[in-house]
Design a protein around this motif. Structure first.
Motif, PDB file in Angstrom:
ATOM      1  N   ALA A   1       0.867  -1.180   0.000  1.00 21.82           N
ATOM      2  CA  ALA A   1       0.000   0.000   0.000  1.00 21.82           C
ATOM      3  C   ALA A   1       0.903   1.228   0.000  1.00 21.82           C
ATOM      4  O   ALA A   1       1.969   1.228   0.610  1.00 21.82           O
ATOM      5  N   GLU A   2       0.465   2.259  -0.691  1.00 20.40           N
ATOM      6  CA  GLU A   2       1.234   3.504  -0.764  1.00 20.40           C
ATOM      7  C   GLU A   2       0.661   4.509   0.230  1.00 20.40           C
ATOM      8  O   GLU A   2      -0.541   4.525   0.495  1.00 20.40           O
ATOM      9  N   LYS A   3       1.559   5.342   0.773  1.00 16.96           N
ATOM     10  CA  LYS A   3       1.118   6.444   1.614  1.00 16.96           C
ATOM     11  C   LYS A   3       2.081   7.603   1.405  1.00 16.96           C
ATOM     12  O   LYS A   3       3.218   7.417   0.973  1.00 16.96           O
ATOM     13  N   ALA A   4       1.613   8.802   1.687  1.00 18.14           N
ATOM     14  CA  ALA A   4       2.434   9.995   1.497  1.00 18.14           C
ATOM     15  C   ALA A   4       2.588  10.723   2.823  1.00 18.14           C
ATOM     16  O   ALA A   4       1.702  10.688   3.677  1.00 18.14           O
ATOM     17  N   MET A   5       3.742  11.375   2.977  1.00 22.09           N
ATOM     18  CA  MET A   5       3.992  12.202   4.150  1.00 22.09           C
ATOM     19  C   MET A   5       4.233  13.626   3.659  1.00 22.09           C
ATOM     20  O   MET A   5       5.026  13.841   2.734  1.00 22.09           O
ATOM     21  N   HIS A   6       3.533  14.569   4.262  1.00 21.89           N
ATOM     22  CA  HIS A   6       3.714  15.963   3.877  1.00 21.89           C
ATOM     23  C   HIS A   6       5.090  16.451   4.307  1.00 21.89           C
ATOM     24  O   HIS A   6       5.576  16.116   5.383  1.00 21.89           O
ATOM     25  N   THR A   7       5.708  17.226   3.446  1.00 19.90           N
ATOM     26  CA  THR A   7       7.046  17.743   3.733  1.00 19.90           C
ATOM     27  C   THR A   7       6.977  19.177   4.219  1.00 19.90           C
ATOM     28  O   THR A   7       5.936  19.818   4.137  1.00 19.90           O
ATOM     29  N   ASN A   8       8.100  19.669   4.695  1.00 17.04           N
ATOM     30  CA  ASN A   8       8.189  21.059   5.133  1.00 17.04           C
ATOM     31  C   ASN A   8       8.204  22.025   3.964  1.00 17.04           C
ATOM     32  O   ASN A   8       7.856  23.181   4.118  1.00 17.04           O
ATOM     33  N   SER A   9       8.612  21.532   2.779  1.00 13.83           N
ATOM     34  CA  SER A   9       8.772  22.437   1.655  1.00 13.83           C
ATOM     35  C   SER A   9       7.446  22.765   0.971  1.00 13.83           C
ATOM     36  O   SER A   9       7.074  23.923   0.867  1.00 13.83           O
ATOM     37  N   SER A  10       6.729  21.752   0.520  1.00 13.58           N
ATOM     38  CA  SER A  10       5.433  22.000  -0.125  1.00 13.58           C
ATOM     39  C   SER A  10       4.685  20.693  -0.286  1.00 13.58           C
ATOM     40  O   SER A  10       5.307  19.636  -0.419  1.00 13.58           O
ATOM     41  N   PRO A  11       3.353  20.752  -0.325  1.00 11.99           N
ATOM     42  CA  PRO A  11       2.569  19.522  -0.508  1.00 11.99           C
ATOM     43  C   PRO A  11       2.868  18.827  -1.837  1.00 11.99           C
ATOM     44  O   PRO A  11       2.716  17.631  -1.963  1.00 11.99           O
ATOM     45  N   ALA A  12       3.331  19.606  -2.828  1.00  9.42           N
ATOM     46  CA  ALA A  12       3.650  19.013  -4.123  1.00  9.42           C
ATOM     47  C   ALA A  12       4.852  18.079  -4.022  1.00  9.42           C
ATOM     48  O   ALA A  12       5.057  17.227  -4.872  1.00  9.42           O
ATOM     49  N   ASN A  13       5.636  18.237  -2.957  1.00  4.75           N
ATOM     50  CA  ASN A  13       6.828  17.406  -2.771  1.00  4.75           C
ATOM     51  C   ASN A  13       6.653  16.382  -1.662  1.00  4.75           C
ATOM     52  O   ASN A  13       7.594  16.091  -0.938  1.00  4.75           O
ATOM     53  N   ASP A  14       5.455  15.834  -1.516  1.00  8.06           N
ATOM     54  CA  ASP A  14       5.231  14.811  -0.497  1.00  8.06           C
ATOM     55  C   ASP A  14       6.190  13.642  -0.687  1.00  8.06           C
ATOM     56  O   ASP A  14       6.530  13.286  -1.812  1.00  8.06           O
ATOM     57  N   ILE A  15       6.609  13.078   0.428  1.00  2.91           N
ATOM     58  CA  ILE A  15       7.477  11.904   0.407  1.00  2.91           C
ATOM     59  C   ILE A  15       6.581  10.675   0.332  1.00  2.91           C
ATOM     60  O   ILE A  15       5.634  10.542   1.098  1.00  2.91           O
ATOM     61  N   GLN A  16       6.909   9.771  -0.588  1.00  2.00           N
ATOM     62  CA  GLN A  16       6.127   8.555  -0.756  1.00  2.00           C
ATOM     63  C   GLN A  16       6.744   7.407   0.033  1.00  2.00           C
ATOM     64  O   GLN A  16       7.959   7.217   0.018  1.00  2.00           O
ATOM     65  N   PHE A  17       5.885   6.676   0.720  1.00  2.00           N
ATOM     66  CA  PHE A  17       6.283   5.482   1.454  1.00  2.00           C
ATOM     67  C   PHE A  17       5.447   4.319   0.963  1.00  2.00           C
ATOM     68  O   PHE A  17       4.351   4.496   0.443  1.00  2.00           O
TER      69      PHE A  17
END
Length: 157
Positions: free
Chosen positions: A100-116
């Motif tokens: 399953a994929e999930k995203a983590m919001h980054t400090n820089s911008s929502p467009a650059n979410d980290i994918q896990f």
């Protein structure tokens, strides 16, 4: 037998198969090779938008040894939990791996979410079903490595 090539898994499912093998054959040292290095963690911090040289960056990097200890402790506890659940890893049979994929919001911008990727490894042993979960797998270069969100649960049917 595992070779250094085995650890160049190209997919989360290959990571799951390698991790299960390590538990099944008591190869914790091999499993610990799937933990991100300090260099990989520094790149990860930058991906999260944490700027190098800031107090936040230094605090993030300073936590690295604690995260490594946490991963190792959880893996050893999962190994020991087999006694509580009354099963032997060596006799366990992997049933399936689900991702399953999930995203983590980054400090820089929502467009650059980290994918896990969450790797769920379902297996059977001693007539019981279990779930071994790696909850925050991340890609470092061409290799998938784990974070410290690791758990073992019994599945009741």
């Amino acid at each position: 037998m595992f070779t250094s090539k085995t650890f160049c898994q190209k997919t989360p499912a290959e990571f799951g198969a390698a991790a299960f093998y390590c538990f099944q054959h008591n190869k914790m040292d091999s499993l610990f090779k799937l933990i991100p290095s300090l260099a990989e963690i520094t790149v990860f911090a930058k991906e999260m938008g944490i700027k190098e040289g800031t107090a936040e960056y230094n605090a993030f990097i300073k936590k690295y040894p604690l995260v490594i200890k946490s991963i190792r402790d959880k893996c050893y506890q999962i190994e020991a939990d087999s006694l509580f659940y009354k099963f032997f890893w060596v006799r366990s049979q992997r049933d399936k791996i689900e991702l399953a994929e999930k995203a983590m919001h980054t400090n820089s911008s929502p467009a650059n979410d980290i994918q896990f990727t969450v790797v769920n490894i379902y297996f059977s042993s001693a007539g019981q079903k279990f779930l071994l979960q790696f909850g925050d797998l991340h890609r470092y270069g061409n290799v998938w490595k784990t974070g410290n969100n690791i758990s073992l649960t019994i599945k009741y049917e």
